[in-house]
Enzyme design. Structure first.
Site, PDB file in Angstrom:
ATOM      1  N   SER A  60      -0.517  -0.782  -4.597  1.00 33.46           N
ATOM      2  CA  SER A  60      -1.697   0.075  -4.760  1.00 33.46           C
ATOM      3  C   SER A  60      -1.353   1.436  -4.157  1.00 33.46           C
ATOM      4  O   SER A  60      -1.001   1.508  -2.979  1.00 33.46           O
ATOM      5  CB  SER A  60      -2.903  -0.526  -4.036  1.00 33.46           C
ATOM      6  OG  SER A  60      -4.055   0.278  -4.191  1.00 33.46           O
ATOM      7  N   ASN A 114       0.837  -1.196   0.000  1.00 34.00           N
ATOM      8  CA  ASN A 114       0.000   0.000   0.000  1.00 34.00           C
ATOM      9  C   ASN A 114       0.875   1.249   0.000  1.00 34.00           C
ATOM     10  O   ASN A 114       1.620   1.498   0.952  1.00 34.00           O
ATOM     11  CB  ASN A 114      -0.903   0.026   1.231  1.00 34.00           C
ATOM     12  CG  ASN A 114      -1.640   1.350   1.379  1.00 34.00           C
ATOM     13  OD1 ASN A 114      -2.659   1.589   0.741  1.00 34.00           O
ATOM     14  ND2 ASN A 114      -1.110   2.255   2.202  1.00 34.00           N
ATOM     15  N   GLU A 115       0.825   2.004  -1.086  1.00 32.75           N
ATOM     16  CA  GLU A 115       1.410   3.342  -1.215  1.00 32.75           C
ATOM     17  C   GLU A 115       2.932   3.393  -1.025  1.00 32.75           C
ATOM     18  O   GLU A 115       3.495   4.458  -0.808  1.00 32.75           O
ATOM     19  CB  GLU A 115       0.735   4.323  -0.242  1.00 32.75           C
ATOM     20  CG  GLU A 115      -0.736   4.541  -0.564  1.00 32.75           C
ATOM     21  CD  GLU A 115      -1.392   5.607   0.299  1.00 32.75           C
ATOM     22  OE1 GLU A 115      -0.754   6.111   1.247  1.00 32.75           O
ATOM     23  OE2 GLU A 115      -2.570   5.940   0.028  1.00 32.75           O
ATOM     24  N   ASP A 116       3.604   2.265  -1.168  1.00 28.73           N
ATOM     25  CA  ASP A 116       5.064   2.297  -1.022  1.00 28.73           C
ATOM     26  C   ASP A 116       5.737   3.000  -2.194  1.00 28.73           C
ATOM     27  O   ASP A 116       6.822   3.577  -2.046  1.00 28.73           O
ATOM     28  CB  ASP A 116       5.604   0.870  -0.866  1.00 28.73           C
ATOM     29  CG  ASP A 116       5.290   0.297   0.508  1.00 28.73           C
ATOM     30  OD1 ASP A 116       4.564   0.965   1.273  1.00 28.73           O
ATOM     31  OD2 ASP A 116       5.760  -0.803   0.825  1.00 28.73           O
ATOM     32  N   HIS A 124      -5.262   6.237  -5.713  1.00 28.72           N
ATOM     33  CA  HIS A 124      -5.794   6.706  -4.442  1.00 28.72           C
ATOM     34  C   HIS A 124      -6.107   8.188  -4.620  1.00 28.72           C
ATOM     35  O   HIS A 124      -5.198   9.015  -4.679  1.00 28.72           O
ATOM     36  CB  HIS A 124      -4.780   6.483  -3.321  1.00 28.72           C
ATOM     37  CG  HIS A 124      -4.525   5.034  -3.032  1.00 28.72           C
ATOM     38  ND1 HIS A 124      -3.714   4.600  -2.004  1.00 28.72           N
ATOM     39  CD2 HIS A 124      -4.983   3.900  -3.635  1.00 28.72           C
ATOM     40  CE1 HIS A 124      -3.690   3.279  -1.978  1.00 28.72           C
ATOM     41  NE2 HIS A 124      -4.449   2.832  -2.971  1.00 28.72           N
TER      42      HIS A 124
END
Length: 889
Positions: free
Chosen positions: A512, A457-459, A529
């Site tokens: 993501s 997630n969002e790395d 996102h």
């Protein structure tokens, strides 16, 4: 030395039964038995090398975590109340020891050749285990289980002891130890979380507290057997025409080399496949199968949730079974006029994914009962949400969660457990990640609901933020390890490699958000996102139509929970007001009060008592959901937007956040707004966006604009015929300003969007209406709502209502609300003039058929109330004369 082995006969049976796959293994000598070590535990603080001993305290039950035990022994205040989180933060740096005594299982005497394993399904997190003074395990990963052969270590009476080190202190040590080879970047609290394989939200997040747990957080038990089935699963493909399902049933067995195992597949108690197979020297047994005209598993919006029963039998005493489903799942990414598509196709049907993101349901995972998981998933189903995204900063969820998704037809997007950081790639870390990934893929791969895995997630947003090296054209994984962003190796090489080996037909997405190496904010490819509402530019939610993407996997708007939850989490009455110290402390979002106030002030007339302000924040959130889901789902017709997942469904403690349902499963009005927008057939109406606060704009434009769009989105696979009615109702008088439009026998496109009217002007052929709308005298303006309904077979199945924006410019005096109590726990609500944001204060013991709705004159809104006395409820609405009033006086 292992006990002497005997020779036994084994049977393996595979069955397919009504939407389930069951595998059973049976052996003829000894029943595989389990002895849970739930009771009789004690715990105490461990003082390192100090000779001072701390007292032991009783543990109620295992699984458990340290805060639960300290709270049960009245050693800490409840961390979920007031400012108590601050009082318990120091626990994060302490060490703890758990111990228990248990007797040797009686089966050992009757079957001397039996094996006895000690199983830890999960230890949180840095744990060293001793059995009768012998060290048997050292673990550093919360997400993996351990099985240890203790056959020769058991005595008649045994002592088991587990020491848990501080994950926070060990994390800091690891950062220091590896700082010469890796730079640890992190968003959300401190960097010590990054090298630790533990639920990352324990370090705190922008919706949750800092509560660093420790303890045996999953079951601990002894298991005895002569031979056992370790695992069984299917590897299959459904043909493109859906007429056949072919593949293998595979079982991994211990201590049964050369023996026979029976696998059986059944549907509705009828056997559709059955075979005896031989266990190889590597412990594997396989059976190829092929089904004609298989009954398939669908998301609930598109079909039935058929599950077969798969059973495996090893002799007559050891049987295992699973309920599995077959489906053909595809992620469609094709070049088109908007960039590159991103949507899912299940069993040949394109599926719009409307749903939510999921965080852990509690800060203390061990206290979540199975029924609570089922209740959460049922909320998704009841809310017309067909997908849930399990976020990477939490855990690989409880088996019950996925089973409920299988049963109810909720698709699961599963992140691997990485979030908002630049993770390292030193060998011991990657070895632990590999063990974690393999175990959890094996545990979950048979669930038909699990549609896609994502690497993190969002790395990659962290990579962008800190300008870490990333050359998408470089395809050499070894070179990635030498870059300043070595985690690319994990997400683009290691995890997809493991997934292809363990579940070769699974869908994988590197992270993501992600889109073919482009920046993560690119709306033309991959998922996005969308945080330009709330975060970033803080766009108005009315601008959602400008902020679309190919798949929106996060977006959100904050709101307060209902008053019962506020009162329960803040027990100091003097602190129950907007902006109090305790209210501010509960909300972990950066600049939360500034952002909440901006959206409330921009759109509504502000009243600052706690009841009124709570109501306003809830309506802001519901409006944001309405505008976003309606606008983005409208684009499904061209497959421009393939799905919308709100951040977030749930909370891990009582708080104010982006959740649309609070910690106690009490639904906010936003939940109902999403449910209405995701109806199988949903009508939408919109008007042109007019800015009202920037510079020298004309603030009357929205009130005077007479044009609107009208459309219908259907996820039904067949063409439908429908009638549409559009009313134009004066907000001041409640009268229709012109006769309703009636559009009969509209053909609705299947699984698509039908555009009915575009930029239609209601003043055409009506100079009287045109003159009224063009006045610059505010007193003479007569703003109106557009109310559209769609009817199929004489049943109104969907409606939408558009108000001039912003709401605060409208006069809501004298709505003349009438409420009648009916039989069968129903109330009928009506209004003489259009009414905005009618909210009944929900509580834990109430279930409403709708909430947070608008009311139009000439129609009664029927609300079913289940689970409480109707007379105990209170309500309010925009412009109400008081903060809240009794629903039934």
């Amino acid at each position: 030395m292992k006990p002497t082995r005997k020779t036994y006969t084994f049977y393996c049976v595979v069955l397919i039964h009504h939407n389930s796959l069951v595998i059973t293994w049976e052996h003829s000598t000894m029943v595989r038995s389990r002895h849970d070590l739930r009771h009789g535990w004690q715990f105490r603080e461990t003082l390192g090398n100090s000779s001072t001993e701390t007292p032991w305290f009783p543990v109620q039950v295992v699984p458990t975590q340290i805060h639960m035990d300290l709270l049960a022994n009245e050693k800490i205040p409840d961390p979920f109340l007031n400012l108590n989180e601050l009082e318990v933060r120091s626990l994060a740096e302490k060490q703890w020891t758990y111990r228990t005594q248990f007797s040797k299982p009686s089966e050992s005497a009757s079957e001397p050749s039996a094996m006895t394993d000690l199983v830890f399904e999960g230890l949180d997190t840095f744990a060293t285990v001793w059995l009768n003074g012998t060290k048997i395990l050292k673990s550093d990963n919360m997400f993996i289980s351990h099985r240890i052969d203790v056959t020769n270590l058991l005595k008649d009476t045994n002592e088991l002891e587990i020491k848990f080190d501080s994950a926070m202190l060990r994390g800091r040590e690891l950062v220091e130890e590896h700082s010469h080879e890796h730079t640890f970047y992190v968003r959300q609290t401190e960097v010590s979380r990054v090298p630790v394989r533990k639920a990352q939200y324990n370090w705190g997040w922008d919706w949750g507290p800092i509560l660093m747990t420790a303890g045996p957080w999953k079951p601990v038990y002894l298991e005895q057997y002569v031979a056992r089935i370790e695992d069984f699963w299917t590897e299959y493909e459904v043909s493109e025409d859906l007429q056949t399902c072919s593949g293998r049933i595979i079982a991994k067995v211990s201590e049964a080399n050369g023996q026979s195992i029976r696998v059986l597949l059944s549907l509705n108690d009828s056997v559709v496949f059955e075979k005896d197979c031989t266990v190889s020297s590597s412990g594997i047994a396989e059976a190829s199968f092929s089904l004609a005209q298989p009954e398939l598993w669908y998301p609930f919006t598109h079909g039935a949730q058929t599950r077969y029963e798969l059973k495996a039998s090893l002799g007559s005493d050891d049987t295992m079974s699973k309920r599995i489903g077959f489906r053909r799942a595809q992620l469609i990414q094709q070049e088109d006029e908007f960039g590159k598509s991103f949507f899912f196709r299940i069993n040949g049907n394109d599926v719009f994914c409307g749903g939510s993101c999921w965080i852990p349901a509690d800060s203390f995972l061990s206290q979540i009962p199975e029924q609570r998981y089922r209740d959460w998933v049922k909320l998704l189903y009841d809310g017309n949400q067909n997908m849930v995204r399990v976020w990477g900063g939490g855990i690989y969820e409880h088996d019950t969660f996925y089973d409920a998704c299988d049963e109810l037809g909720i698709m699961v997007w599963q992140d691997f457990a990485f979030a908002c950081a630049s993770y390292p790639t030193y060998k011991s870390f990657l070895d632990s990640v590999e063990a974690e990934a393999r175990q959890n893929i094996r545990r979950l791969r048979w669930h038909p609901s699990l549609i896609i895995w994502a690497g993190s997630n969002e790395d990659y947003q962290v990579q962008e933020r800190y300008k870490l090296e990333y050359n998408y054209e470089d395809k050499d994984p070894q070179s990635w390890l030498k870059s300043t962003f070595p985690a690319r190796y994990t997400y683009e090489y290691l995890l997809p490699k493991i997934l292809s080996e363990e579940d070769r037909f699974a869908i994988y997405h590197p992270t993501s958000p992600w889109g073919d190496g482009k920046i993560t904010s690119d709306p033309t490819v991959g998922d996005k996102h969308q945080w330009d509402i709330w975060h970033g530019a803080m766009n108005r939610y009315q601008e959602a139509f400008r902020l679309s993407a190919r798949f929106i996997s996060e977006f959100g708007m904050e709101a307060y929970p209902h008053l019962e939850t506020i009162r329960s989490m803040i027990t100091v009455e003097q602190q129950r007001y907007p902006g109090s110290m305790m209210m501010d402390f509960r909300n972990k979002a950066i600049d939360h009060e500034r952002r909440v106030a901006a959206y409330v002030n921009e759109n509504f007339t502000v009243i600052y008592d706690i009841a009124s302000y709570t109501h306003l924040t809830q309506i802001v959130q519901a409006e944001a959901m309405h505008f976003a889901y309606k606008a983005w789902r409208r684009e499904w017709g061209q497959r421009k937007c393939g799905g919308v997942l709100v951040w977030q469904l749930n909370d891990c403690w009582p708080t104010m956040s982006w959740a649309v349902v609070d910690y106690h499963l009490v639904k906010k009005p936003a939940y109902y707004a999403i449910r209405n927008a995701l109806k199988p057939v949903s009508i939408g109406v919109s008007r042109e966006y007019h800015d009202w606060t920037s510079g020298h704009v004309n603030p009357t434009e929205s009130l005077k604009d007479s044009r609107f769009d009208l459309w219908v989105v259907s996820d039904q696979t067949q063409t439908l015929q429908a009638d549409v009615t559009v009313r134009f109702i004066s907000i001041q008088t409640g009268q229709d300003i012109r006769p309703p439009m009636r559009l009969e026998s509209i053909t609705l496109n299947p699984n698509s969007t039908t555009e009915i009217l575009k930029d239609h002007d209601i003043t055409e052929n009506s100079m009287e209406i045109q003159d009224k709308l063009q006045s610059f005298n505010i007193a003479e303006l007569d703003p109106y709502v557009i109310y559209a309904t769609i009817t199929i077979d004489d049943s109104t199945i969907s409606f939408d209502m558009y108000w001039p924006q912003p709401i605060k410019y409208l006069d809501f005096s004298d709505r003349n609300i009438t409420i009648r109590a009916l039989e069968d726990h129903k109330v009928a609500i009506s209004a003489a003039r259009p009414t905005k944001g009618f909210v009944i204060e929900e509580t834990r013991d109430v279930n409403l058929s709708d909430n947070g709705f608008d009311i139009v004159p000439g129609q009664e809104k029927l609300i079913e109330v289940v689970g409480t006395n109707i007379r105990s409820l209170r309500y309010t609405y925009i412009g109400a004369p008081e903060g809240s009033m009794p629903l039934i006086a």
